[in-house]
Design a protein around this motif. Structure first.
Motif, PDB file in Angstrom:
ATOM      1  N   GLU A 150      -0.768  10.899   7.198  1.00  0.00           N
ATOM      2  CA  GLU A 150      -0.107  10.279   8.363  1.00  0.00           C
ATOM      3  C   GLU A 150       0.851   9.168   7.943  1.00  0.00           C
ATOM      4  OE1 GLU A 150      -3.227   8.923  10.972  1.00  0.00           O
ATOM      5  OE2 GLU A 150      -3.986  10.978  11.140  1.00  0.00           O
ATOM      6  N   GLY A 151       0.739   8.743   6.686  1.00  0.00           N
ATOM      7  CA  GLY A 151       1.643   7.690   6.191  1.00  0.00           C
ATOM      8  C   GLY A 151       0.910   6.375   6.027  1.00  0.00           C
ATOM      9  N   LEU A 152       0.959   5.804   4.822  1.00  0.00           N
ATOM     10  CA  LEU A 152       0.289   4.512   4.592  1.00  0.00           C
ATOM     11  C   LEU A 152       1.317   3.401   4.708  1.00  0.00           C
ATOM     12  CD1 LEU A 152      -2.121   5.088   1.557  1.00  0.00           C
ATOM     13  CD2 LEU A 152      -2.621   5.154   4.008  1.00  0.00           C
ATOM     14  N   GLN A 153       1.016   2.417   5.564  1.00  0.00           N
ATOM     15  CA  GLN A 153       1.929   1.273   5.679  1.00  0.00           C
ATOM     16  C   GLN A 153       1.384   0.100   4.898  1.00  0.00           C
ATOM     17  OE1 GLN A 153       2.489   0.558   9.827  1.00  0.00           O
ATOM     18  NE2 GLN A 153       3.484   2.523  10.127  1.00  0.00           N
ATOM     19  N   ASP A 154       2.269  -0.822   4.519  1.00  0.00           N
ATOM     20  CA  ASP A 154       1.815  -2.022   3.827  1.00  0.00           C
ATOM     21  C   ASP A 154       0.867  -2.799   4.749  1.00  0.00           C
ATOM     22  OD1 ASP A 154       3.440  -1.121   1.880  1.00  0.00           O
ATOM     23  OD2 ASP A 154       5.012  -2.637   2.133  1.00  0.00           O
TER      24      ASP A 154
ATOM     25  N   LEU B 188       0.826  -1.208   0.000  1.00  0.00           N
ATOM     26  CA  LEU B 188       0.000   0.000   0.000  1.00  0.00           C
ATOM     27  C   LEU B 188       0.868   1.268   0.000  1.00  0.00           C
ATOM     28  CD1 LEU B 188      -2.918   0.986   0.149  1.00  0.00           C
ATOM     29  CD2 LEU B 188      -2.780   0.888   2.618  1.00  0.00           C
ATOM     30  N   SER B 189       2.005   1.197   0.703  1.00  0.00           N
ATOM     31  CA  SER B 189       2.867   2.386   0.838  1.00  0.00           C
ATOM     32  C   SER B 189       3.285   2.928  -0.536  1.00  0.00           C
ATOM     33  CB  SER B 189       4.103   2.047   1.666  1.00  0.00           C
ATOM     34  OG  SER B 189       4.785   0.957   1.064  1.00  0.00           O
ATOM     35  N   ALA B 190       3.414   2.026  -1.510  1.00  0.00           N
ATOM     36  CA  ALA B 190       3.876   2.457  -2.833  1.00  0.00           C
ATOM     37  C   ALA B 190       2.816   3.293  -3.560  1.00  0.00           C
ATOM     38  CB  ALA B 190       4.226   1.228  -3.670  1.00  0.00           C
ATOM     39  N   TYR B 191       1.568   3.225  -3.067  1.00  0.00           N
ATOM     40  CA  TYR B 191       0.480   3.916  -3.766  1.00  0.00           C
ATOM     41  C   TYR B 191       0.073   5.231  -3.097  1.00  0.00           C
ATOM     42  CZ  TYR B 191       0.094   0.005  -6.898  1.00  0.00           C
ATOM     43  OH  TYR B 191       0.368  -0.929  -7.854  1.00  0.00           O
ATOM     44  N   ALA B 192       0.718   5.548  -1.956  1.00  0.00           N
ATOM     45  CA  ALA B 192       0.264   6.712  -1.175  1.00  0.00           C
ATOM     46  C   ALA B 192       0.248   7.996  -2.013  1.00  0.00           C
ATOM     47  CB  ALA B 192       1.140   6.884   0.055  1.00  0.00           C
ATOM     48  N   ASP B 193       1.331   8.273  -2.730  1.00  0.00           N
ATOM     49  CA  ASP B 193       1.398   9.538  -3.476  1.00  0.00           C
ATOM     50  C   ASP B 193       0.384   9.565  -4.611  1.00  0.00           C
ATOM     51  OD1 ASP B 193       3.377  10.163  -1.775  1.00  0.00           O
ATOM     52  OD2 ASP B 193       5.037   9.956  -3.213  1.00  0.00           O
TER      53      ASP B 193
END
Ligand code: ME8
Length: 645
Positions: free
Chosen positions: A199-203, A166-171
């Motif tokens: 706040e930051g998306l983590q996998d 998921l973190s790779a899709y935050a932007d």
């Protein structure tokens, strides 16, 4: 072929039966679907049940049932609820369906091959009730669920797991939301999602070990796919995507996905679009997150709210019994209340008292009374026929504006605003009747004038039977029946004027929403009846004394707050040949708007009295319930000024 309007509700957990919260989302979806069909669109409306959750398996175990038998039973309970509430869905999706499970495995494998899903080890804290992993310092310290509504103890888990990157899709997600403001509505929800992403998306761990209920992870023993990852994909598998991995352009993407605000940021606005981006599929056109129904300040939920207060079918049954109205009309009254007071931005209290107040004010007094008095007068003065088919231009303009603005609001899923505008039609006709006084025109023998005036009420009823049909389908069908018209739902017919031709015969009116009488307080404990006292003769009055009392039917033609007293209203009433001012202590139970046009009973030969500077020429009669005034009215319309025996 043109694109079908594809609309979804969340699929609900089957660990308990539906309540007014799940009912709200499903009802909004039904009203939007009916509205879109009325606009000529082909609609595909999905609702269903989320059956692969561990908490569902736990509920089956608690009930001593095999999980599959349990979910089968509960899915049919949901379907029965929706049918009773007149919800017309096109597909009832269930995640235990084999084709759904196969399609979920296909998504998993496709994303694994691309690297958007990867294997790793999960160590952290899990809430079974919310089916959510939590991380962070606060969780480490408290070991309690971070969901403020839950706060249950968390389970520690350390296991081999698969993760969604998921973190790779935050932007990309943030940029998409900013570039497409209508992707998340209303605006407050969009801002909540943007702060959640900031706040930051983590996998996200998307597999569970040692679970024996759910969709198996391909190639792994004793592993199932995380229920949220599994459930979101239902919106895709329902369109047949699982067959060949190609999205059907007639259905895909969804036009409107509805849900409560609780499941928007963490699931529908992040995991879901990221999964679709990874699959290279178009995103839904809009995610709409409504607010919550509250009971005593807390979110209504299966576990916390006493059953009878939140069960829509019990509420309908009780309303129907108390108001003596048909059950299908009580269903419509509940639908009206829920949509008229639907929580959009903020949360709203759900209460049976508020439902009953809307029932009496908006449905019995306004809508029901408009139809009833118009048809009664048409039968009394015009032999039940349309004698004039032309609206005055000002009235026609009000109708057309209301139809246009109601459509615009319904398009935006703003039912409270749309219904408020639709009610402008009723208000306009009531004022028109007051200014034209068709009862007086009839006395003067001006039947052409009567016909022209009543045509406004007839057209209003016809138009309302179309534009209110997404909200109250059964009542609208009944209104059309009383107008002796076929049931029409096409919106374009409401945009046309003069839809009732001269010579058209109308049916007799029957009240669809009889007024709801306040319940008498039940005695706290069974008490012995005191022996009936014989009243001394001097407390009784003779028939000759009674004959001195003159009670007459009057029509309220204007009402306004008393200039010098909060509890009083200043009314202007018509007795047919005479107009009077009456000061009445009813400001706490009635608004001026509710009174104009109504027939009431007055004591007509009371000596005038000055009440806080205004001369009152008579007294309004009302039943008294603990100081609250319940106005008395004749059972049907009668000529103004009629005497009472
Ligand atoms: O979350 N007020 O299912 P669920 C308004 N299975 N709406 C309410 C409400 C309230 N008090 N309480 C519930 C799930 N709702 C998942 C969904 S979708 C892929 C999976 C409504 O049975 C609201 O729509 O807990 C909320 O989002 C939904 O019920 C949650 O239903």
């Amino acid at each position: 072929m043109s694109k079908t309007f594809y609309i979804t509700t969340p699929i609900y957990y089957v660990n308990d039966k539906p309540h007014v919260g799940t009912g709200l989302t499903t009802l909004i979806a039904d009203a939007v679907s009916r509205f879109q069909r009325a606009q000529g669109k082909t609609v595909f409306f999905l609702t269903g049940t989320d059956e692969n959750a561990p908490k569902v398996a736990a509920a089956a175990q608690k009930a001593g049932k095999d999980p599959q038998a349990f979910v089968d039973e509960m899915a049919s309970v949901f379907e029965r609820y929706w049918q009773t509430l007149n919800i017309r869905y096109d597909i009832f999706m269930r995640t235990t369906r084999t084709d759904h499970k196969r399609a979920v495995q296909r998504v998993f494998q496709q994303l694994l091959a691309k690297g958007d899903v990867y294997a790793g080890e999960y160590e952290g804290w899990y809430c079974i009730s919310c089916e959510t992993f939590w991380t962070g310092a606060k969780v480490e310290e408290e070991r309690l669920c971070l969901n403020a509504e839950c706060r249950k103890p968390l389970e520690h888990r350390k296991e081999h797991s698969y993760f969604l990157r998921l973190s790779a899709y935050a932007d990309r997600l943030r940029d998409y939301i900013q570039a497409n403001p209508s992707f998340i509505e209303p605006e407050t929800r969009r801002n909540e999602v943007l702060s959640f992403i900031a706040e930051g998306l983590q996998d996200v761990a998307i597999s569970r070990l040692e679970a024996n209920w759910g969709t198996p992870v391909p190639g792994e023993d004793n592993m199932v796919i995380y229920v949220w990852f599994d459930a979101l994909i239902n919106y895709l598998t329902a369109t047949g995507w699982g067959e060949n991995g190609v999205a059907d352009p007639i259905l895909w993407p969804p036009d409107l996905q509805l849900m409560g605000k609780d499941i928007l940021p963490r699931f529908h606005a992040t995991i879901w679009p990221a999964t679709l981006m990874a699959l290279e599929l178009p995103l839904p056109k809009q995610l709409f997150g409504h607010g919550w129904w509250l009971f005593k300040g807390e979110k209504i939920s299966k576990s916390k709210t006493p059953g009878g207060l939140a069960d829509p079918l019990l509420i309908v049954r009780e309303l129907s019994a108390d108001a003596q109205c048909e059950e299908r009309f009580a269903v419509d009254a509940l639908r009206y209340y829920m949509l008229r007071e639907m929580p959009t931005q903020s949360d709203t209290n759900f209460s049976v008292e508020a439902l009953e107040a809307r029932y009496n004010a908006d449905l019995a007094n306004d809508l029901g009374n408009l139809l009833h008095r118009t048809l009664s007068m048409t039968h009394r003065y015009l032999e039940g026929q349309v004698t004039n088919a032309e609206l005055e231009p000002e009235i026609a303009a009000v109708f057309q504006k209301a139809v246009r603005e109601t459509a615009a609001a319904f398009h935006e899923t703003q039912f409270p605003a749309g219904l408020q505008t639709a009610w402008e039609i009723i208000r306009a006709v009531n004022h028109y009747y007051d200014s034209r006084a068709p009862w007086n025109l009839a006395k003067q023998g001006d039947l052409a004038g009567v016909g022209q005036t009543l045509y406004a009420g007839l057209e209003a009823s016809r138009i309302l039977s179309i534009i209110l049909s997404p909200v109250m389908p059964s009542v609208c069908e009944a209104i059309a029946g009383q107008l002796n018209l076929p049931y029409e739902t096409r919106w374009s017919e409401a945009e046309k004027l003069n839809g009732l031709p001269v010579g058209h015969a109308l049916n007799q009116p029957t009240p669809v929403f009889p007024r709801l009488q306040p319940k008498a307080e039940a005695p706290a404990a069974p008490e012995k009846k005191p022996p009936q006292e014989v009243k001394p003769m001097d407390e009784m009055i003779s028939i000759d004394e009674f004959k001195k009392i003159k009670i007459r039917v009057a029509r309220v033609t204007a009402a306004e707050p008393h200039p010098n007293a909060n509890k009083l209203l200043k009314l202007t009433v018509s007795l047919g040949d005479e107009t009077r001012t009456i000061v009445a202590g009813i400001a706490e139970s009635h608004t001026p708007d509710q009174l104009v046009g109504r027939q009431v009973l007055i004591l007509a030969n009371l000596q005038p009295a000055t009440l806080r500077g205004v001369v009152s020429e008579g007294m309004l009669l009302a039943a008294d319930i603990d100081g609250k005034a319940i106005l008395l009215s004749p059972e049907t319309e009668v000529p103004d000024g009629t005497g009472v025996r």
